[in-house]
Each structure stands twice: as structure tokens, then as C-alpha cells.
Design a protein around this motif. Structure first.
Motif, PDB file in Angstrom:
ATOM      1  N   ARG A 327       0.813  -1.223   0.000  1.00  0.00           N
ATOM      2  CA  ARG A 327       0.000   0.000   0.000  1.00  0.00           C
ATOM      3  C   ARG A 327       0.847   1.274   0.000  1.00  0.00           C
ATOM      4  N   TYR A 328       2.121   1.172   0.313  1.00  0.00           N
ATOM      5  CA  TYR A 328       2.966   2.381   0.336  1.00  0.00           C
ATOM      6  C   TYR A 328       3.470   2.644  -1.065  1.00  0.00           C
ATOM      7  N   ASP A 329       2.628   3.364  -1.813  1.00  0.00           N
ATOM      8  CA  ASP A 329       2.875   3.532  -3.239  1.00  0.00           C
ATOM      9  C   ASP A 329       3.071   4.990  -3.632  1.00  0.00           C
ATOM     10  N   GLY A 330       3.092   5.867  -2.627  1.00  0.00           N
ATOM     11  CA  GLY A 330       3.327   7.278  -2.937  1.00  0.00           C
ATOM     12  C   GLY A 330       2.121   7.980  -3.524  1.00  0.00           C
ATOM     13  N   VAL A 331       0.936   7.362  -3.428  1.00  0.00           N
ATOM     14  CA  VAL A 331      -0.250   7.968  -4.028  1.00  0.00           C
ATOM     15  C   VAL A 331      -1.191   8.545  -2.980  1.00  0.00           C
ATOM     16  N   ARG A 332      -1.511   7.738  -1.969  1.00  0.00           N
ATOM     17  CA  ARG A 332      -2.584   8.144  -1.050  1.00  0.00           C
ATOM     18  C   ARG A 332      -2.091   8.751   0.266  1.00  0.00           C
ATOM     19  N   PHE A 333      -0.880   8.344   0.680  1.00  0.00           N
ATOM     20  CA  PHE A 333      -0.346   8.898   1.927  1.00  0.00           C
ATOM     21  C   PHE A 333       1.164   8.720   1.934  1.00  0.00           C
ATOM     22  N   GLY A 334       1.814   9.401   2.831  1.00  0.00           N
ATOM     23  CA  GLY A 334       3.252   9.237   2.975  1.00  0.00           C
ATOM     24  C   GLY A 334       4.040   9.998   1.924  1.00  0.00           C
TER      25      GLY A 334
ATOM     26  N   GLN B  72     -15.858  11.758   4.019  1.00  0.00           N
ATOM     27  CA  GLN B  72     -14.796  12.609   4.565  1.00  0.00           C
ATOM     28  C   GLN B  72     -13.685  12.773   3.531  1.00  0.00           C
ATOM     29  N   ARG B  73     -14.095  13.172   2.342  1.00  0.00           N
ATOM     30  CA  ARG B  73     -13.163  13.270   1.238  1.00  0.00           C
ATOM     31  C   ARG B  73     -11.942  14.129   1.573  1.00  0.00           C
ATOM     32  N   ASP B  74     -12.164  15.271   2.153  1.00  0.00           N
ATOM     33  CA  ASP B  74     -11.039  16.177   2.393  1.00  0.00           C
ATOM     34  C   ASP B  74     -10.044  15.580   3.386  1.00  0.00           C
ATOM     35  N   PRO B  81       0.200  12.801  -1.301  1.00  0.00           N
ATOM     36  CA  PRO B  81       1.378  13.641  -1.555  1.00  0.00           C
ATOM     37  C   PRO B  81       1.134  14.726  -2.601  1.00  0.00           C
ATOM     38  N   GLU B  82       0.358  14.415  -3.640  1.00  0.00           N
ATOM     39  CA  GLU B  82       0.091  15.445  -4.640  1.00  0.00           C
ATOM     40  C   GLU B  82      -1.387  15.452  -4.999  1.00  0.00           C
ATOM     41  N   ALA B  83      -2.227  15.428  -3.980  1.00  0.00           N
ATOM     42  CA  ALA B  83      -3.667  15.458  -4.237  1.00  0.00           C
ATOM     43  C   ALA B  83      -4.032  16.771  -4.912  1.00  0.00           C
ATOM     44  N   ASN B  84      -5.006  16.698  -5.806  1.00  0.00           N
ATOM     45  CA  ASN B  84      -5.376  17.862  -6.595  1.00  0.00           C
ATOM     46  C   ASN B  84      -6.900  17.947  -6.630  1.00  0.00           C
ATOM     47  N   GLU B  85      -7.436  19.049  -6.152  1.00  0.00           N
ATOM     48  CA  GLU B  85      -8.881  19.200  -6.024  1.00  0.00           C
ATOM     49  C   GLU B  85      -9.457  17.978  -5.321  1.00  0.00           C
ATOM     50  N   SER B  86     -10.298  17.180  -6.007  1.00  0.00           N
ATOM     51  CA  SER B  86     -10.894  16.043  -5.297  1.00  0.00           C
ATOM     52  C   SER B  86     -10.286  14.713  -5.728  1.00  0.00           C
ATOM     53  N   PHE B  87      -9.039  14.735  -6.186  1.00  0.00           N
ATOM     54  CA  PHE B  87      -8.427  13.500  -6.686  1.00  0.00           C
ATOM     55  C   PHE B  87      -7.016  13.296  -6.136  1.00  0.00           C
ATOM     56  N   PHE B  88      -6.632  12.005  -6.005  1.00  0.00           N
ATOM     57  CA  PHE B  88      -5.210  11.673  -5.908  1.00  0.00           C
ATOM     58  C   PHE B  88      -4.646  11.770  -7.325  1.00  0.00           C
TER      59      PHE B  88
END
Lengths: 489, 95
Positions: A327-334, B72-74, B81-88
């Protein structure tokens, strides 16, 4: 009155209840102690300001008679438990800056019971290690040193920050997690008590996953009674963890009767391996003598597949870790390290974010799960694991509890045993079998080595029979009368 | 079982972990050592043994298929790390 820091959790609770001590005084004393022991590097994140504020509220509750079981009690939380709004790192660079939007079930229960967290405690990266040297946030130093040798020692691991903080009296008690010995081995190294309950007793929800079929939260404290009190507040069924046991939690403090007459204490003969340190063997014999003197019956039992437990563990745990850490893929957290393609971003992120031991275990796990090798490694290990669990089931038809040493040696120095991963894995030789079988097990401080370091005794019980483990541990703890304290702390 | 550097590089690719050329020889030695050590399990007779997948002797529980937490989207995106508006966001994957 004695020094506030000398009070056990049970004694502090009594003093809070009769108002001879305020929560503000108690938490204030510990907050100062946390600052004074920063050289140990036991904390990754301190939450002292918040704790001091919470103590004021606790005093109001105590005054108005609304106190809960742990109201005003300052504790530490291993930084593997997600805590809402407070950074949770798992000891890894890849999770640096991660602020969970939710709270783990165990820490939520502790907060609901009134406990006050002083902060998040250091650990081996993703709980993988037996020394706390794999943490991205630096190694934890044990408050103990050898007599006549001031080289820093490891506190054990992976719950090394928890162990060091309890031993140095920077917290009254702490949470730990145990996958192959990560509560019990550091407890033994630092002269404190630690219990890993039965798999399923404490919810795993919100605990950063390492090896899901083995991971279990538990309590670390100065003595058996304090462990019983803390664990009571942590345990219980949680619908959010599908492997959480839907069983009532008995009153563990009430189990500490001081009476083990007629109890059958098993000695697994296969644990007496060649080359075991004579000091460890002598302490083990001493523990058996204490049990006998208290009226227990000592029975030799056989656990024939013991010698295969470590190899089994080092297939099962890395395999599960390689899946969990996907899950540590640099997309959702971390943390993220950029790349031109998606795969390159993944590889850069994970290449930079994981330390050497975590990388090693992910690679082993990936290999043993890969096409063509799955049957030879993973499936084989699952079968041997079944045999190890069967050994215990058969032994528990003859005895009520098993008594063994906790670790094959006392604590080692930072820098020792660092080159050979397998030598490090051997630290878990006495703790891993109970983990594989999911059994409750506890370490208590029972003696000192010739160079004045703590040594632990280890009790293993039947599934969901923490009560017998705690009762027997409590009797042995009294017999041992361990009062040594780390010099300078 | 000894792993050569090519195999280690392939496993690292499967695990999506960048390993430098310089790290390959050391890793091959370490991983071969660990695999050689766990090889001892082959000596155990497991011919009539069912593999153990869990120590918890229970059937997985069922629950109502209903939403139990509020949207709880926000809060969820806050750690991206680089979320943009309402998306990863990820690097471009379709040309």
C-alpha cells in the motif's frame, strides 16, 4: 509521600482516586521526565502540551466522581497505532508526516478509559527488528548499561521505545505490538513486564499492519498488575477487525490471587538447546523452583517442531509483510519520490522510503510468494505452522501454562550482531513459537546477568487464558522480587 | 537456494522497489543466506497436514452492507502527496 515517579500505575490510580495526588501533578512529573530522558530517543512525537491540558480535565472528572479506570494516567503509545491528528510514522521514512484522520480501536479505548498519552514511541521500522536500530528516527538507547561498561545498549525491539520509556519512568505504562516477540523481548531486555494477549483479544484496526496473521497489541508496564490494568482497557471485541474475538474480557486484576497451588507448569524440553547461555538456564531453573515452592507441579512436555519455528516465521511474516506494505505507493499517503512513469514513481518512492531490513523482508516475501516458489516456501511454512500449533494443543492437555526464558541473552550493545540478519533473528527463538500458535504470553523481570543486566522469564498460556498467565506471572514476580533500576535513570 | 543478481533485480521489480546496481551483489548474498537457512523446513514431513491460514478459529462474520462512516473526502485526501482538487494524482499512464 514518595517520589511521584516511584508509584506504580495501580498505586498512582489509588492516589488519584483519594485525591492525595492530582492528575496535573502526576502528568506534570512525567512530562518533566520525558524531557529529562530525551537522550534515550524513546519518543518520535511528544504530545506533552496536550497531555498537561488533558490532566486539568482529568482532575475535574476525579473531583466530580466521574473518573474512569485510567483517568489521569500518563502513558505512551507505540508509533504503530494510528492516532487522529497526531503524526504516525511506523518508524519509517515513507510515512513521515502522515497524520491519520482516524484513531485505532485500541488507542480509542484507552482514551475512553481516561488514559493520557504523552506521545508516540519509537520502534523498529514497521515493527521489523529486535533491537530498535532499524528505525528511520534513530536507534533507541536502553536506560541500562553493563556494570563497568558505559557503551549504549539496545532496548530490544520492535517495541523498544515503549520498553525504554517504561524502564526510565518516562511513562507509567505503554502500548506495544508483538508479531514474533516485539513486546516480550524488549520487556526482558529492560527489566519490565510485558504481555502479548491471545491473537484476537485486541483489535488490530488502525494498527499499521506488518504480518496480519501474527500481529497483536499488548501492554508493557512496571509489573504484572499494571499490565493487567492496561490490557483490560485495550482488549475486547471490535466489529471493525474481522479476526477480533467475540468473547467477553474477564477481570484480569481479579485473577491475581497469588495462589498457584496445584497449577501444572510445563517445561518444553526442546527449548533447552545446546549452547544456551548458562545464566539463562540457571534463571530458568530458578523460575521452576519458585513455581514449585509456590505449590505448582512441574511437568516436562515435548514441543517437537520447536526447532522449525524461526524458519517458519521468517517465511510467513515477510510474505504477509510484502503484501501489506504494497500500500505504500506514494499515491494516497506518505512520501512520494517522482518518476517519469507510474512504475518508476512506485520504484523510486519505495526504494527511497524503505530501510534495509524492511527492503530485505519485502524481497524475501515477494520471492517466496512468486510463481513457482509458493508451494515450496509459503505453503510449506503454513503446514509446519499447523504442526507447531498442534504441538502446543497437545502440551496444553497435560499442563496449564508453560515456563521458558524470554530471550537467549541479555541486551547487546548498539553495533553488536548488526552484520548478520540471521543472528538477529535468533533473538526470537523462545518467543516466536507462541506467536505462530496465537497464544497469550508474557515476560517478567526475574533476575540480573553477571554484568548486571535484566533477564526475563516467559510464560505461555492456552488460547484466551491470559488470566492463568497473569496469575502465574504475578506469583513468580513476587518470588523474584526484582527491584534493580537502571543506573542513572 | 542461491539467488543470482538477475533474480534479485527481477524480485525487486516485482516488489516495485528501486535497487541500485551497486546494492545487488550484497542483497544477493544476504537473501541467499536467508533462503538457505529457511530451506531446513523441507526436512519436515507435512504430507497429511492442512496449511494453517489463521489461528483464529472462526468463520468470517457478515455485516449489513450499509455506510457506517460519513463522507470525509477532504480528510482522506489531506495525506495524498500530490492530491489535486478532489483526486489523488499519479504520473500519466495512458498516452
Amino acid at each position: 509521600m514518595t517520589d511521584i515517579l516511584d508509584l506504580s500505575l495501580a498505586a498512582a490510580r489509588r492516589a488519584l482516586a483519594d485525591r492525595s495526588l492530582s492528575a496535573v501533578e502526576l502528568v506534570g512529573a512525567y512530562a518533566k521526565r520525558v524531557e529529562a530522558t530525551r537522550g534515550l530517543n524513546a519518543f518520535i512525537t511528544e504530545t506533552l502540551d496536550h497531555a498537561v491540558e488533558a490532566a486539568k480535565t482529568a482532575d475535574q472528572e476525579l473531583a466530580s466522581g466521574d473518573a474512569k479506570p485510567l483517568t489521569g494516567v500518563p502513558i505512551g503509545i507505540k508509533d504503530l497505532f494510528c492516532t487522529k491528528g497526531v503524526q504516525t510514522t511506523a518508524g519509517s521514512a515513507i510515512l513521515k508526516g502522515f497524520i491519520p484522520p482516524y484513531e485505532s480501536t485500541v488507542t480509542e479505548r484507552l482514551a475512553a478509559a481516561g488514559a493520557i498519552s504523552l506521545g508516540k514511541l519509537n520502534l523498529d521500522e514497521f515493527a521489523m527488528g529486535s533491537s530498535n536500530i532499524t528505525s528511520h528516527y534513530g536507534p533507541v538507547k536502553s536506560p541500562w548499561t553493563r556494570a563497568g561498561d558505559d557503551r549504549p545498549l539496545v532496548p530490544g525491539g520492535s517495541s523498544g521505545g515503549s520498553a525504554a520509556a517504561v524502564a526510565a519512568r518516562a511513562v507509567l505504562a505503554a502500548t506495544g505490538t508483538d508479531t514474533g516477540g516485539s513486546i516480550r523481548q524488549p520487556a526482558a531486555f529492560t527489566g519490565i513486564a510485558g504481555i502479548k494477549p491471545t491473537y484476537g483479544r485486541c483489535s488490530r484496526w488502525g494498527i499499521v499492519a506488518f504480518a496480519s496473521s501474527l500481529d497483536q497489541a499488548g501492554a508493557m508496564a512496571r509489573d504484572v498488575q499494571d499490565c493487567a490494568i492496561l490490557l483490560q482497557a485495550m482488549a475486547g471485541h471490535d466489529p471493525k477487525d474481522s479476526t477480533s474475538a467475540p468473547l467477553p474480557v474477564p477481570d484480569w486484576s481479579a485473577a491475581l490471587t497469588g495462589d498457584i497451588r496445584g497449577l501444572k507448569v510445563g517445561v518444553p524440553k526442546e527449548y533447552r538447546v545446546d549452547g544456551t547461555n548458562p545464566e539463562i538456564l540457571a534463571l530458568w531453573d530458578q523460575g521452576l523452583a519458585w513455581a514449585r515452592d509456590a505449590g505448582a507441579e512441574i511437568v516436562e512436555v515435548s514441543l517437537p517442531h520447536t526447532q522449525y519455528a524461526l524458519a517458519t516465521y521468517y517465511i510467513v511474516a515477510p510474505a504477509e509483510a510484502s503484501s501489506n506494505l504494497a500500500r505504500y505507493d506514494g499515491v494516497r499517503f506518505g512520501q512520494r519520490v517522482p518518476g517519469k512513469t507510474l512504475d518508476e514513481m512506485y520504484e523510486n518512492t519505495r526504494g527511497a522510503g524503505f530501510g534495509a531490513e524492511v527492503r530485505r523482508r519485502i524481497l524475501i516475501g515477494t520471492y517466496t510468494l512468486s510463481a513457482g516458489y509458493y508451494d515450496a516456501y509459503y505453503l510449506k511454512a503454513q503446514k509446519v505452522r499447523a504442526l507447531i500449533a498442534r504441538d502446543f494443543r497437545e502440551a496444553f492437555q497435560q499442563v496449564d501454562v508453560l515456563l521458558t526464558p524470554t530471550a537467549p541473552t541479555a541486551a547487546f550493545a548498539l553495533g553488536e550482531k548488526m552484520d548478520d540478519p540471521i543472528a538477529m533473528y535468533l533473538n526470537d527463538v523462545f518467543t516466536v513459537p507462541a506467536s505462530l500458535a496465537g497464544l497469550p504470553a508474557m515476560s517478567i523481570p526475574a533476575g540480573l546477568s553477571s554484568d548486571q543486566l535484566p533477564l526475563g522469564l516467559h510464560l505461555i498460556g492456552r488460547p484466551f487464558d491470559e488470566a492463568t498467565v497473569l496469575r502465574c506471572a504475578h506469583v513468580l514476580e513476587r518470588a523474584a522480587g526484582f527491584t534493580a533500576r537502571p543506573q542513572g535513570y | 537456494m542461491a539467488l543470482d543478481q538477475k533474480t534479485v533485480a527481477r524480485v525487486a521489480m516485482l516488489a516495485r522497489i528501486k535497487v541500485t546496481e551497486a546494492d545487488l551483489p550484497g542483497l544477493a548474498t544476504e537473501l541467499s543466506g536467508i533462503l538457505g537457512w529457511i530451506e531446513q523446513l523441507q526436512a519436515v514431513d507435512t504430507s497429511d497436514v492442512e496449511p494453517m491460514t489463521s489461528v483464529a478459529d472462526l468463520t468470517l462474520p457478515m455485516r449489513e452492507d450499509v455506510v457506517t462512516v460519513a463522507a470525509q473526502r477532504d480528510a482522506i485526501l489531506a495525506n495524498g502527496p500530490e492530491a489535486n482538487e478532489s483526486f489523488f494524482t499519479v504520473p500519466k499512464v495512458v498516452e
